[in-house]
Enzyme design. Structure first.
Site, mmCIF file in Angstrom:
data_model
loop_
_atom_site.group_PDB
_atom_site.id
_atom_site.type_symbol
_atom_site.label_atom_id
_atom_site.label_comp_id
_atom_site.label_asym_id
_atom_site.label_seq_id
_atom_site.Cartn_x
_atom_site.Cartn_y
_atom_site.Cartn_z
ATOM 1 N N GLU A 181 0.019 -1.056 5.670
ATOM 2 C CA GLU A 181 1.125 -0.671 6.553
ATOM 3 C C GLU A 181 1.004 0.802 6.925
ATOM 4 O OE1 GLU A 181 5.220 0.902 7.519
ATOM 5 O OE2 GLU A 181 3.811 1.528 5.992
ATOM 6 N N ASP A 222 0.833 -1.210 0.000
ATOM 7 C CA ASP A 222 0.000 0.000 0.000
ATOM 8 C C ASP A 222 0.866 1.258 0.000
ATOM 9 O OD1 ASP A 222 0.667 -0.837 2.686
ATOM 10 O OD2 ASP A 222 -0.707 0.683 3.447
HETATM 11 ZN ZN LIG Z 1 6.873 2.220 3.976
#
Ligand SMILES: [Zn+2]
Length: 253
Positions: free
Chosen positions: A144, A82
């Protein structure tokens, strides 16, 4: 001169808008089909809604005993798929199309961290052809950027694996410096609730703000104690873990 296979992979990875709020399944399908072509099986570990996934794969090389190799601990290469949003940012090129200017490559995620994923994937054919002694695991996560949320499901799955990777190399951008440790983090959300009463009857009530203030002071003392007494860990600019207040709610009643 950048490696052609890495660049091709990077160009494809950048073209998927995997901002954390979006699904990453198309990107993962692309990675999975690439790995399949290299003869590498991979596993997708989905989120609850089934709209995002982690990918885990083990590359064991060409050795005749590669099942034996795959059963060893090995090295894990890990990255998140992401990216942060581009909303409100003044891009002068299409962030989802890799472009080159003066030998630098631009696109959302080139640095954080699709180039690492592209590099790891580009190395898979060489890994497959090599007589590996230990396996290389690929672990690509989602979500993340919004608090390392996605990888937790992959960690949960790995807990049940008979053999765990011996080391993990994470391709986060660190200005080309090797970072060997992380301070870690423990975050707590605290709400203090009071008991309502008229201000003239204060001793019959509980003032949440007063109690919250005591906790804040305690936390500050604790931080000061750690800074002076340790434990200290070398290798950091600040040798002790920080005790910081980020959010505190006192609800008077
Ligand atoms: Zn990163």
């Amino acid at each position: 001169m950048a490696h052609t296979a890495t660049l091709q992979l990077l160009q494809d990875l950048i073209s998927f808008d995997t901002t954390s709020c979006n699904s990453n399944l198309e990107l993962m399908a692309y990675v999975q089909s690439y790995l399949n072509e290299q003869g590498v099986q991979s596993q997708l570990i989905y989120d609850e809604a089934g709209g995002k996934a982690n990918l885990y794969a083990t590359v064991a090389g060409s050795a005749a005993n590669n099942a034996e190799v795959a059963a060893k601990a090995g090295v894990m290469l890990s990255g998140h798929t992401d990216t942060v949003p581009v909303t409100g940012q003044n891009w002068t090129c299409d962030p989802y199309q890799l472009s080159e200017t003066d030998g630098r490559y631009y696109g959302r995620g080139t640095s954080d961290m699709k180039t690492f994923i592209a590099s790891a994937l580009a190395a898979v054919p060489a890994m497959q052809a090599a007589d590996l002694q230990v396996p290389v695991h690929l672990a690509f996560s989602y979500d993340e950027e919004i608090g390392c949320v996605g990888v937790r499901r992959m960690i949960d799955t790995l807990k049940d694996h008979p053999v765990k990777p011996a080391i993990c190399i994470i391709g986060e951008p660190t200005e080309m410096q090797v970072v060997t440790a992380h301070k870690g983090k423990l975050a707590a959300k605290v709400s203090v609730y009071g008991k309502e009463c008229h201000s003239g009857m204060a001793p019959y009530g509980v003032n949440a703000v007063n109690y919250a203030a005591r906790m804040i002071t305690w936390l500050e003392q604790l931080a000061h104690e750690k800074q002076t007494l340790g434990p200290f860990e070398d290798g950091y600019d600040i040798l002790t873990p920080p005790f910081t207040l980020a959010l505190f709610t006192a609800v008077p009643w």
